[in-house]
Scaffold this motif. Structure first.
Motif, PDB file in Angstrom:
ATOM      1  N   ASN A 252       0.874  -1.716   0.453  1.00 62.84           N
ATOM      2  CA  ASN A 252      -0.006  -0.120   0.209  1.00 62.84           C
ATOM      3  C   ASN A 252       0.941   1.215   0.291  1.00 62.84           C
ATOM      4  O   ASN A 252       0.638   2.608  -0.172  1.00 62.84           O
ATOM      5  CB  ASN A 252      -0.721  -0.531   1.422  1.00 62.84           C
ATOM      6  CG  ASN A 252      -1.650  -1.048   0.490  1.00 62.84           C
ATOM      7  OD1 ASN A 252      -2.803  -1.322   0.126  1.00 62.84           O
ATOM      8  ND2 ASN A 252      -2.384  -1.868   2.056  1.00 62.84           N
ATOM      9  N   GLN A 253       2.507   1.262   0.458  1.00 61.94           N
ATOM     10  CA  GLN A 253       2.881   2.216   0.247  1.00 61.94           C
ATOM     11  C   GLN A 253       3.502   2.301  -1.313  1.00 61.94           C
ATOM     12  O   GLN A 253       4.458   2.095  -1.728  1.00 61.94           O
ATOM     13  CB  GLN A 253       4.336   2.100   1.040  1.00 61.94           C
ATOM     14  CG  GLN A 253       3.961   2.043   2.488  1.00 61.94           C
ATOM     15  CD  GLN A 253       4.224   3.846   2.904  1.00 61.94           C
ATOM     16  OE1 GLN A 253       4.198   4.111   1.865  1.00 61.94           O
ATOM     17  NE2 GLN A 253       4.022   3.794   4.536  1.00 61.94           N
ATOM     18  N   VAL A 254       2.786   2.745  -2.103  1.00 65.38           N
ATOM     19  CA  VAL A 254       2.734   2.666  -3.745  1.00 65.38           C
ATOM     20  C   VAL A 254       3.420   4.289  -3.803  1.00 65.38           C
ATOM     21  O   VAL A 254       4.400   4.142  -4.324  1.00 65.38           O
ATOM     22  CB  VAL A 254       1.542   2.700  -4.177  1.00 65.38           C
ATOM     23  CG1 VAL A 254      -0.119   3.713  -4.300  1.00 65.38           C
ATOM     24  CG2 VAL A 254       1.756   2.571  -5.883  1.00 65.38           C
ATOM     25  N   ILE A 255       3.362   5.029  -2.872  1.00 65.54           N
ATOM     26  CA  ILE A 255       3.771   6.076  -3.678  1.00 65.54           C
ATOM     27  C   ILE A 255       5.557   6.400  -2.658  1.00 65.54           C
ATOM     28  O   ILE A 255       6.426   6.741  -3.568  1.00 65.54           O
ATOM     29  CB  ILE A 255       3.349   7.016  -2.445  1.00 65.54           C
ATOM     30  CG1 ILE A 255       1.566   7.095  -3.650  1.00 65.54           C
ATOM     31  CG2 ILE A 255       3.744   8.195  -3.477  1.00 65.54           C
ATOM     32  CD1 ILE A 255       1.374   7.988  -4.577  1.00 65.54           C
ATOM     33  N   ALA A 256       5.134   6.001  -2.007  1.00 72.07           N
ATOM     34  CA  ALA A 256       6.726   5.884  -1.817  1.00 72.07           C
ATOM     35  C   ALA A 256       8.027   4.841  -2.798  1.00 72.07           C
ATOM     36  O   ALA A 256       8.677   5.035  -2.515  1.00 72.07           O
ATOM     37  CB  ALA A 256       7.222   4.875  -0.020  1.00 72.07           C
ATOM     38  N   LYS A 257       7.553   3.820  -3.038  1.00 73.30           N
ATOM     39  CA  LYS A 257       7.960   2.303  -3.937  1.00 73.30           C
ATOM     40  C   LYS A 257       8.222   3.434  -5.337  1.00 73.30           C
ATOM     41  O   LYS A 257       9.323   3.342  -5.970  1.00 73.30           O
ATOM     42  CB  LYS A 257       7.437   1.387  -4.155  1.00 73.30           C
ATOM     43  CG  LYS A 257       6.677   0.722  -2.874  1.00 73.30           C
ATOM     44  CD  LYS A 257       6.348  -0.347  -3.251  1.00 73.30           C
ATOM     45  CE  LYS A 257       6.475  -1.713  -3.967  1.00 73.30           C
ATOM     46  NZ  LYS A 257       5.671  -2.910  -4.240  1.00 73.30           N
ATOM     47  N   SER A 258       6.790   4.111  -5.612  1.00 80.67           N
ATOM     48  CA  SER A 258       7.581   5.328  -6.526  1.00 80.67           C
ATOM     49  C   SER A 258       8.247   5.282  -6.873  1.00 80.67           C
ATOM     50  O   SER A 258       8.818   5.595  -7.518  1.00 80.67           O
ATOM     51  CB  SER A 258       6.339   5.807  -7.421  1.00 80.67           C
ATOM     52  OG  SER A 258       5.164   4.918  -7.072  1.00 80.67           O
TER      53      SER A 258
END
Length: 419
Positions: A252-258
């Motif tokens: 769910n930490q998709v922004i951090a992963k991006s």
């Protein structure tokens, strides 16, 4: 006269000789030579809500574009673009860089993607002719938008740790020896297939001989890639002032992963490890850690114009656009001869989903940043009778130095885009 086995010039000897010869430090580009041109293509599979992305008639900006206001002179937005014949709702994502028609049909076969055609022409001087990267949770459509000439999607790296290791961590002598053995094995397979093909060629004629000539050309291209791989095994990887990353375990930490992948892509381009990158940023099956968001993204895209769902989805898309702005800032901060990394990197950002709420694949949201184009505009084309997105791809290829008038469904370069 028959050569002895010990004197025959095998690919194994060639690969070893190439690696040994290139064990000496390679002479790089002169410091004052013009930096290379590069391409980064980013696909957002679920698209962006059109009412917040596209400027209204007579206006130059929109709520989402306002988030990129600091970079306005460095990018162009487009409306009225799509891929003719590309339908199938979410199936269309795999065609974002190919424009192969009717991806939802059982007989569908994809075609070479923009990045792979570019890599064929400009990727030969780097360790990685191209890189395919993805941020995703589970398996979905368009997890990789890089497609080989054969129509097969190329696997995308999803681990920041593994990507960093491939790019910057030197292998041990045992690792390099194992890699060369794998390359030698590939050469042995080519030898065997070539012998069989030559035997067939002796009795072939007409169209069969043409097909065999195409086969031999493919083999020669593969041999060249094997040679380049052997050469790069002997060269040191670049050192970077960036600590080895840890993978973000929470999907769910998709922004951090991006953002983490953005960092590694910037480093890959900055060190000239590659000049062609694709990145798929999927928010399928996740509840992004964005303030005010409590629902899974894909479900929100089918909002039915419910104000609460629209507001929640808008928060997710605004976070994505803001992260993209951070990437543009980072590329612009890297100085090169005569400009910045952004000035020499065409950054394509968009989606094959024009409106996820209605599963429309028309009027696609597209941004082109950097690369030396004259930016700061919104180029609006007919929203009812769309212009092929591949016209933009022709302009991209030309500016990379690829001389072409056509790509897939294109009718020529895109009107109004200049450099």
């Amino acid at each position: 006269m028959t050569r002895s086995a010990s004197s025959a010039p095998t690919r194994r000897r060639f690969l070893r000789a190439a690696a040994g010869f290139l064990a000496l430090p390679a002479v790089g580009r002169a410091a004052d030579r013009e930096p290379p041109r590069r391409l980064l293509a980013i696909h957002v599979p679920l698209g962006m809500m059109p009412q917040f992305f596209f400027p209204k008639r007579g206006e130059a900006t929109s709520p989402y574009l306002d988030l990129l206001a600091a970079h306005r002179p460095a990018f162009t937005t487009f409306s009225g673009l799509s891929h003719p014949g590309v339908d199938g709702n979410h199936h269309a994502g795999q065609c974002f860089l190919t424009s192969a028609p009717h991806p939802g049909q059982p007989t569908f076969r994809n075609s070479i993607s923009l990045d792979q055609l570019a890599a064929d022409r400009i990727g030969g001087d780097t360790r990685f002719p191209s890189l395919a990267v993805s941020v995703r949770q589970g398996e979905h459509y368009a997890d990789s938008v890089a497609v080989a000439r054969s129509g097969v999607p190329l696997p995308a790296e999803t681990s920041a740790e593994k990507l960093y290791q491939r790019l910057f961590v030197p292998g041990t002598p045992a690792d390099r020896a194992a890699a060369l053995r794998r390359l030698e094995a590939g050469g042995s397979v080519l030898d065997l297939n070539l012998e069989k093909a030559r035997a067939v060629t002796r009795g072939a004629a007409g169209e069969d001989r043409e097909r065999l000539d195409q086969y031999f050309q493919s083999v020669r291209e593969l041999e060249a890639r094997l040679r380049r791989s052997a050469e790069w095994e002997a060269r040191p990887k670049p050192a970077v002032d960036y600590p080895p990353p840890r993978d973000v375990g929470d999907a769910n930490q998709v922004i951090a992963k991006s953002k983490l992948m953005f960092d590694l892509i910037r480093l890959a381009l900055q060190t000239d490890s590659t000049r062609v990158v694709t990145l798929s940023l999927s928010t399928f099956s996740v509840v992004p850690h964005v303030p005010g968001v409590k629902s899974e993204t894909h479900g929100l895209t089918h909002h039915g114009n419910d104000p609460d769902k629209v507001a929640e989805l808008r928060k997710i898309e605004e976070a994505q656009v803001t992260a993209f702005g951070g990437l543009l800032a980072a590329l612009g901060a890297v100085k090169e001869a005569g400009g910045s990394l952004l000035d020499r990197t065409q950054v394509l950002y968009g989606s094959c989903m024009g409106n996820a709420n209605s599963h429309s694949n028309r009027n696609l949201p597209v941004i082109l940043a950097g690369g030396g184009f004259k930016h700061g505009r919104h180029l609006a084309f007919d929203e009812a009778n769309n212009t092929p997105l591949t016209n933009l791809f022709v302009s991209v290829l030309r500016h990379l130095g690829v001389e072409t008038d056509r790509f897939a469904s294109s009718t020529g370069p895109l009107r109004g885009l200049t450099w």
